[in-house]
Design an enzyme around this catalytic site. Sequence first.
Site, PDB file in Angstrom:
ATOM      1  N   GLU A  51      14.274  50.358  15.572  1.00  0.00           N
ATOM      2  CA  GLU A  51      14.320  49.601  17.010  1.00  0.00           C
ATOM      3  C   GLU A  51      15.362  50.426  18.018  1.00  0.00           C
ATOM      4  O   GLU A  51      15.257  50.349  18.986  1.00  0.00           O
ATOM      5  CB  GLU A  51      15.553  48.213  16.148  1.00  0.00           C
ATOM      6  CG  GLU A  51      16.261  47.758  17.655  1.00  0.00           C
ATOM      7  CD  GLU A  51      15.061  46.824  18.206  1.00  0.00           C
ATOM      8  OE1 GLU A  51      14.760  46.148  18.067  1.00  0.00           O
ATOM      9  OE2 GLU A  51      15.415  47.325  19.661  1.00  0.00           O
TER      10      GLU A  51
ATOM     11  N   ILE B  79      19.213  47.782  23.268  1.00  0.00           N
ATOM     12  CA  ILE B  79      18.615  47.024  23.508  1.00  0.00           C
ATOM     13  C   ILE B  79      17.794  46.422  22.014  1.00  0.00           C
ATOM     14  O   ILE B  79      16.545  46.857  22.194  1.00  0.00           O
ATOM     15  CB  ILE B  79      17.997  47.058  24.440  1.00  0.00           C
ATOM     16  CG1 ILE B  79      18.490  47.546  25.706  1.00  0.00           C
ATOM     17  CG2 ILE B  79      17.930  45.287  25.285  1.00  0.00           C
ATOM     18  CD1 ILE B  79      17.350  47.784  27.379  1.00  0.00           C
TER      19      ILE B  79
ATOM     20  N   GLY C 126      22.626  57.121  24.762  1.00  0.00           N
ATOM     21  CA  GLY C 126      23.768  57.410  24.616  1.00  0.00           C
ATOM     22  C   GLY C 126      24.320  57.133  22.981  1.00  0.00           C
ATOM     23  O   GLY C 126      23.905  55.974  22.268  1.00  0.00           O
TER      24      GLY C 126
ATOM     25  N   LYS D  15       7.749  55.814  23.821  1.00  0.00           N
ATOM     26  CA  LYS D  15       8.078  54.700  23.664  1.00  0.00           C
ATOM     27  C   LYS D  15       6.537  53.370  24.836  1.00  0.00           C
ATOM     28  O   LYS D  15       7.143  52.444  23.901  1.00  0.00           O
ATOM     29  CB  LYS D  15       9.714  54.653  24.769  1.00  0.00           C
ATOM     30  CG  LYS D  15      10.699  55.282  24.290  1.00  0.00           C
ATOM     31  CD  LYS D  15      12.068  55.299  25.252  1.00  0.00           C
ATOM     32  CE  LYS D  15      13.460  55.872  24.495  1.00  0.00           C
ATOM     33  NZ  LYS D  15      14.407  56.523  25.290  1.00  0.00           N
TER      34      LYS D  15
HETATM   35  N1  LIG Z   1      20.979  59.624  22.948  1.00  0.00           N
HETATM   36  C1  LIG Z   1      19.896  59.547  22.394  1.00  0.00           C
HETATM   37  O1  LIG Z   1      20.758  58.842  23.129  1.00  0.00           O
HETATM   38  C2  LIG Z   1      19.427  58.205  21.510  1.00  0.00           C
HETATM   39  C3  LIG Z   1      18.689  59.480  20.888  1.00  0.00           C
HETATM   40  N2  LIG Z   1      17.286  58.956  20.370  1.00  0.00           N
HETATM   41  C4  LIG Z   1      16.694  60.049  18.940  1.00  0.00           C
HETATM   42  O2  LIG Z   1      17.752  59.479  18.669  1.00  0.00           O
HETATM   43  C5  LIG Z   1      17.385  60.827  17.190  1.00  0.00           C
HETATM   44  C6  LIG Z   1      18.780  61.967  17.461  1.00  0.00           C
HETATM   45  O3  LIG Z   1      19.224  62.085  18.935  1.00  0.00           O
HETATM   46  P1  LIG Z   1      20.550  62.917  18.240  1.00  0.00           P
HETATM   47  O4  LIG Z   1      21.019  62.662  17.962  1.00  0.00           O
HETATM   48  O5  LIG Z   1      20.849  62.568  20.751  1.00  0.00           O
HETATM   49  O6  LIG Z   1      20.097  64.537  19.181  1.00  0.00           O
HETATM   50  P2  LIG Z   1      21.389  66.171  18.795  1.00  0.00           P
HETATM   51  O7  LIG Z   1      20.343  67.000  18.740  1.00  0.00           O
HETATM   52  O8  LIG Z   1      22.556  65.557  19.035  1.00  0.00           O
HETATM   53  O9  LIG Z   1      21.594  64.977  17.379  1.00  0.00           O
HETATM   54  C7  LIG Z   1      19.711  65.847  16.459  1.00  0.00           C
HETATM   55  C8  LIG Z   1      20.998  66.441  15.212  1.00  0.00           C
HETATM   56  O10 LIG Z   1      19.914  67.118  13.699  1.00  0.00           O
HETATM   57  C9  LIG Z   1      20.373  67.853  13.301  1.00  0.00           C
HETATM   58  N3  LIG Z   1      19.231  69.157  12.781  1.00  0.00           N
HETATM   59  C10 LIG Z   1      17.690  69.695  13.247  1.00  0.00           C
HETATM   60  N4  LIG Z   1      17.290  70.189  12.509  1.00  0.00           N
HETATM   61  C11 LIG Z   1      17.892  69.558  11.456  1.00  0.00           C
HETATM   62  C12 LIG Z   1      17.183  69.553  10.217  1.00  0.00           C
HETATM   63  N5  LIG Z   1      15.756  70.267  10.171  1.00  0.00           N
HETATM   64  N6  LIG Z   1      17.683  68.872   8.930  1.00  0.00           N
HETATM   65  C13 LIG Z   1      19.277  68.821   9.197  1.00  0.00           C
HETATM   66  N7  LIG Z   1      19.505  68.720  10.087  1.00  0.00           N
HETATM   67  C14 LIG Z   1      18.301  68.915  11.207  1.00  0.00           C
HETATM   68  C15 LIG Z   1      20.463  69.475  14.583  1.00  0.00           C
HETATM   69  O11 LIG Z   1      21.519  70.326  14.689  1.00  0.00           O
HETATM   70  C16 LIG Z   1      21.622  68.002  15.666  1.00  0.00           C
HETATM   71  O12 LIG Z   1      22.878  67.547  14.918  1.00  0.00           O
HETATM   72  C17 LIG Z   1      16.180  61.878  18.472  1.00  0.00           C
HETATM   73  O13 LIG Z   1      14.679  61.307  17.202  1.00  0.00           O
HETATM   74  C18 LIG Z   1      16.291  61.059  19.696  1.00  0.00           C
HETATM   75  O14 LIG Z   1      15.464  61.341  20.243  1.00  0.00           O
HETATM   76  C19 LIG Z   1      16.970  57.725  20.534  1.00  0.00           C
HETATM   77  C20 LIG Z   1      17.638  56.650  20.970  1.00  0.00           C
HETATM   78  C21 LIG Z   1      18.761  56.917  22.364  1.00  0.00           C
HETATM   79  N1  LIG Z   2      16.756  60.820  25.974  1.00  0.00           N
HETATM   80  C1  LIG Z   2      16.410  59.640  25.824  1.00  0.00           C
HETATM   81  C2  LIG Z   2      17.386  58.919  25.049  1.00  0.00           C
HETATM   82  C3  LIG Z   2      17.242  57.709  24.466  1.00  0.00           C
HETATM   83  O1  LIG Z   2      15.862  57.004  23.917  1.00  0.00           O
HETATM   84  C4  LIG Z   2      16.980  58.708  27.049  1.00  0.00           C
HETATM   85  O2  LIG Z   2      17.211  59.546  28.120  1.00  0.00           O
HETATM   86  O3  LIG Z   2      16.448  57.758  27.389  1.00  0.00           O
HETATM   87 NA    NA Z   3      16.013  48.977  21.013  1.00  0.00          NA
END
Ligand SMILES: NC(=O)C1=CN([C@@H]2O[C@H](COP(=O)(O)OP(=O)(O)OC[C@H]3O[C@@H](n4cnc5c(N)ncnc54)[C@H](O)[C@@H]3O)[C@@H](O)[C@H]2O)C=CC1
Ligand SMILES: N[C@@H](CC=O)C(=O)O
Ligand code: NA
Length: 430
Positions: free
Chosen positions: A126, A133, A304, A202
């Site tokens: 989700e 959402i 976020g 998406k």
């Molecule tokens: N930040 C957002 O608003 C949203 C993010 N997402 C998705 O969520 C996922 C995570 O996003 P964020 O938390 O923003 O990214 P982020 O970059 O803040 O966190 C990712 C973490 O994974 C770690 N990492 C990278 N390679 C690794 C490995 N091989 N083993 C262990 N840890 C590893 C990094 O060091 C980092 O701390 C992504 O797929 C992103 O597209 C989805 C919706 C919203």
């Molecule tokens: N980078 C994405 C994070 C959420 O999916 C965005 O800005 O919408």
């Molecule tokens: Na959602």
Amino acid sequence: MKPIKVAMLGCGTVGTEVARLLTDQAEDFAARIGTPVELTGIAVRRPNKHREVPAELLTTDADSLVESDVDVVVEVIGGIEPVRSLLLKALRAGKSVVTANKALLAEHGPELYAAADASGADIYFEAAVAGAIPLLRPLRESLAGDRITRVMGIVNGTTNYILSAMSATGAGYGETLDEASRLGYAEADPTADVDGFDAASKAAILASLAFHTRVTAGDVHREGISAVTSADIAAARGLGRTVKLLAICERVTDADGVESVAVRVHPAMIPNSHPLASVGGAFNAVFVEADAAGQLMFYGQGAGGAPTASAVLGDLVAVARNIVAGGRGPRESAYADLPVRPMGQASTRYHISLDVADRPGVLSQVAAVFAEHDVSIAVVRQEGRPVDASLVVVTHAASDAALRGTVEKIAGLPVVREVVSVMRVEGEES
Ligand SMILES: NC(=O)C1=CN([C@@H]2O[C@H](COP(=O)(O)OP(=O)(O)OC[C@H]3O[C@@H](n4cnc5c(N)ncnc54)[C@H](O)[C@@H]3O)[C@@H](O)[C@H]2O)C=CC1
Ligand SMILES: N[C@@H](CC=O)C(=O)O
Ligand code: NA
């Protein structure tokens, strides 16, 4: 019943919030699921950088964590490898997966669903589309008895944050992108946001679920916001419109009754009176149209840490309940297998703003090019200036290929000094 053991991969913006909420609300989760949830390990790259979670949970060995005695793997790393291999390993071993990773699902979804099917594990995602959402569960479950015809909306928080700031305050592109990264909205590589890759992933996921058809990121026509200029935003404002990056997934039926799907992501002007025009900052909003349900609108925080963690944890509770009940969630549904139409065949409308020579006959030369391409004009506005003139044309709907051909030919007319702005128009009668 014994506790549900959970491994988490990644602990960045989203993972930190998942760990915090899972700990803070442990008693509520146990009550809602019928058994406690135990976070047994968190795979990270640099353990000394994660003071916000208990040090004894941290490991740099993601492979061993996935292989350990856990029931569910929550993935919040992002990207394709090593995540694809880690999640396949988990699913093949019968461990359910919760992921926020739209890039992976839009490229390798079918491979992951097949692995889940083979072992009887669940895969829930989700958080991958429109953050907090609830949107994928409605598409996968609540609307499974209906025929969806269209899904359209704002699905990238970062670009919406940038466009909102550019429209409201004239803020610069670069400084606003930095702010979106600081607030945790942007992807690790923010070109994924600004060039439309994130929204295209998406859109592929949304179209797959809505139309029971496999749509991958490569099937999606993609344009980002890096080419959107302040002239485009000013041109939109002059016509009572706003620029938004839209994802549009449509079921199309041709004259012979043959169905296909068209999926596109691009900036577009929408009227200020349209509900999507007032969606500001990192908020997302998505319209779904279905035969029996009519029009539905989903709105909320699309990016976020905490909002995304809400969606991840909702999935974790669902997966844990399935384990407790001995059941499983919905499988991939791709039986319709509709063909994907190329962008050129999509029906769109264009707004074109030109600097032209201010002399008689210019308008008729421009109008002749539209007629030649069989594109009919809805609105023309011409304003004289001391040495040249501004000419704004808004078309009726035509094939995107015909509209592109029209713009190319017009740009080459000697009376046209500059094509100031070209943008598609959505959200109003065609
Ligand atoms: N930040 C957002 O608003 C949203 C993010 N997402 C998705 O969520 C996922 C995570 O996003 P964020 O938390 O923003 O990214 P982020 O970059 O803040 O966190 C990712 C973490 O994974 C770690 N990492 C990278 N390679 C690794 C490995 N091989 N083993 C262990 N840890 C590893 C990094 O060091 C980092 O701390 C992504 O797929 C992103 O597209 C989805 C919706 C919203
Ligand atoms: N980078 C994405 C994070 C959420 O999916 C965005 O800005 O919408
Ligand atoms: Na959602």
